[in-house]
Design a protein around this motif. Structure first.
Motif, mmCIF file in Angstrom:
data_model
loop_
_atom_site.group_PDB
_atom_site.id
_atom_site.type_symbol
_atom_site.label_atom_id
_atom_site.label_comp_id
_atom_site.label_asym_id
_atom_site.label_seq_id
_atom_site.Cartn_x
_atom_site.Cartn_y
_atom_site.Cartn_z
ATOM 1 N N GLY A 1 0.661 2.170 3.847
ATOM 2 C CA GLY A 1 1.842 2.780 3.356
ATOM 3 C C GLY A 1 2.171 2.618 1.805
ATOM 4 O O GLY A 1 3.386 2.851 1.412
ATOM 5 N N ASP A 2 1.234 1.547 1.345
ATOM 6 C CA ASP A 2 1.716 1.092 -0.128
ATOM 7 C C ASP A 2 0.461 1.116 -0.839
ATOM 8 O O ASP A 2 -0.693 0.708 -0.481
ATOM 9 C CB ASP A 2 2.094 -0.305 0.391
ATOM 10 C CG ASP A 2 2.536 -0.839 -1.146
ATOM 11 O OD1 ASP A 2 1.529 -1.514 -1.874
ATOM 12 O OD2 ASP A 2 3.449 -0.938 -1.701
ATOM 13 N N HIS A 3 0.657 1.577 -1.978
ATOM 14 C CA HIS A 3 -0.665 1.596 -2.896
ATOM 15 C C HIS A 3 -1.320 0.480 -3.506
ATOM 16 O O HIS A 3 -2.575 0.001 -3.024
ATOM 17 C CB HIS A 3 -0.564 2.453 -4.213
ATOM 18 C CG HIS A 3 -0.237 3.998 -4.087
ATOM 19 N ND1 HIS A 3 -1.486 4.945 -3.689
ATOM 20 C CD2 HIS A 3 1.034 4.802 -3.997
ATOM 21 C CE1 HIS A 3 -0.880 5.980 -3.512
ATOM 22 N NE2 HIS A 3 0.520 5.926 -3.690
ATOM 23 N N HIS A 4 -0.779 -0.617 -3.583
ATOM 24 C CA HIS A 4 -1.247 -1.919 -4.029
ATOM 25 C C HIS A 4 -1.769 -2.528 -2.854
ATOM 26 O O HIS A 4 -2.923 -3.132 -2.797
ATOM 27 C CB HIS A 4 -0.211 -2.605 -4.665
ATOM 28 C CG HIS A 4 0.722 -1.951 -5.816
ATOM 29 N ND1 HIS A 4 -0.246 -2.093 -7.028
ATOM 30 C CD2 HIS A 4 1.877 -1.684 -6.148
ATOM 31 C CE1 HIS A 4 0.414 -1.386 -8.070
ATOM 32 N NE2 HIS A 4 1.620 -1.128 -7.566
ATOM 33 N N LEU A 5 -1.050 -2.397 -1.640
ATOM 34 C CA LEU A 5 -1.781 -3.218 -0.397
ATOM 35 C C LEU A 5 -2.978 -2.452 -0.149
ATOM 36 O O LEU A 5 -3.884 -3.202 0.245
ATOM 37 C CB LEU A 5 -0.696 -3.227 0.530
ATOM 38 C CG LEU A 5 0.504 -4.095 0.669
ATOM 39 C CD1 LEU A 5 1.542 -4.072 2.007
ATOM 40 C CD2 LEU A 5 -0.005 -5.560 0.761
ATOM 41 N N ALA A 6 -2.838 -0.995 -0.232
ATOM 42 C CA ALA A 6 -4.177 -0.195 0.096
ATOM 43 C C ALA A 6 -5.286 -0.658 -0.698
ATOM 44 O O ALA A 6 -6.442 -0.894 -0.393
ATOM 45 C CB ALA A 6 -3.833 1.230 0.015
ATOM 46 N N GLU A 7 -4.941 -0.819 -1.891
ATOM 47 C CA GLU A 7 -6.095 -1.109 -2.915
ATOM 48 C C GLU A 7 -6.829 -2.381 -2.651
ATOM 49 O O GLU A 7 -7.901 -2.636 -2.667
ATOM 50 C CB GLU A 7 -5.728 -1.081 -4.398
ATOM 51 C CG GLU A 7 -5.344 0.268 -5.002
ATOM 52 C CD GLU A 7 -4.580 0.177 -6.221
ATOM 53 O OE1 GLU A 7 -4.800 -1.074 -6.810
ATOM 54 O OE2 GLU A 7 -4.473 1.008 -6.831
ATOM 55 N N ASP A 8 -5.632 -3.487 -2.334
ATOM 56 C CA ASP A 8 -6.101 -4.795 -1.873
ATOM 57 C C ASP A 8 -7.040 -4.785 -0.525
ATOM 58 O O ASP A 8 -7.918 -5.342 -0.398
ATOM 59 C CB ASP A 8 -4.892 -5.873 -1.859
ATOM 60 C CG ASP A 8 -4.362 -6.103 -3.011
ATOM 61 O OD1 ASP A 8 -5.056 -6.076 -4.226
ATOM 62 O OD2 ASP A 8 -3.248 -6.656 -3.176
ATOM 63 N N LEU A 9 -6.574 -3.986 0.382
ATOM 64 C CA LEU A 9 -7.254 -3.821 1.780
ATOM 65 C C LEU A 9 -8.430 -3.383 1.540
ATOM 66 O O LEU A 9 -9.534 -3.866 2.265
ATOM 67 C CB LEU A 9 -6.210 -2.845 2.321
ATOM 68 C CG LEU A 9 -6.814 -2.701 3.867
ATOM 69 C CD1 LEU A 9 -6.971 -4.107 4.875
ATOM 70 C CD2 LEU A 9 -5.812 -1.826 4.808
#
Length: 170
Positions: free
Chosen positions: A28-36
């Motif tokens: 649900g978060d773009h930055h966390l998604a990129e990191d994941l």
């Protein structure tokens, strides 16, 4: 080694955006998604030769992505962000209708339990079968079915305004 690297780079270019979308729907978060997505691909890179030797790398990469996400929400404190759905009930211009539906879906998904969210994202956004989801999540097909059923029921309660917009079959 050079052929393996080129193969991995080609895979990342072809499937990277799709993995980022899956990661975004999980977090649900773009930055966390990129990191994941980046973390999952880093884990896969070291095993790429074995992954490719077993056939299609997609199921393995999705499984690593999901397990990395589970690891994050188990071991790190995360603040749960809930977007109030009542901000979407005001009149929306026609050109923004798709954005309003997208926000409502994201807000409703963010309020689901992590396993329900993962099952729904993999089934309806990733277009995986129940068996593929079970393999990805490391559980039985019956568990996937119950997670989907319960998650859809909760979505109907959390976002009744989406009932006429989304055609999701149980």
């Amino acid at each position: 080694m050079d052929a393996d690297r080129q193969s991995f780079e080609a895979y990342v270019q072809a499937r990277g955006p799709g993995l980022s979308r899956h990661a975004y729907l999980l977090t649900g978060d773009h930055h966390l998604a990129e990191d994941l997505a980046q973390q999952a691909l880093l884990r896969v890179a070291g095993r790429w030769k074995r992954v490719v030797a077993n056939g299609d790398p997609d199921p393995y990469v999705r499984r690593v992505l999901y397990h990395q996400h589970v690891s994050w929400w188990r071991w790190r404190y995360r603040r749960v962000r809930e977007t109030p759905l009542d901000t979407i009930d005001r009149p929306v211009p026609d050109e923004a209708d798709a954005v309003a539906v997208s926000l409502a879906v994201r807000a409703a998904l963010a309020r689901l339990a992590p396993r329900q969210r993962a099952a729904i994202v993999l089934r309806y956004f990733g277009d995986l079968s129940e068996a593929q989801i079970a393999e990805t999540l490391g559980c039985q097909v019956g568990t996937v079915k119950s997670q989907l059923r319960d998650g859809l029921a909760r979505l109907r309660v959390l976002a009744p305004e989406l009932a006429g917009r989304l055609e999701v079959q149980s």
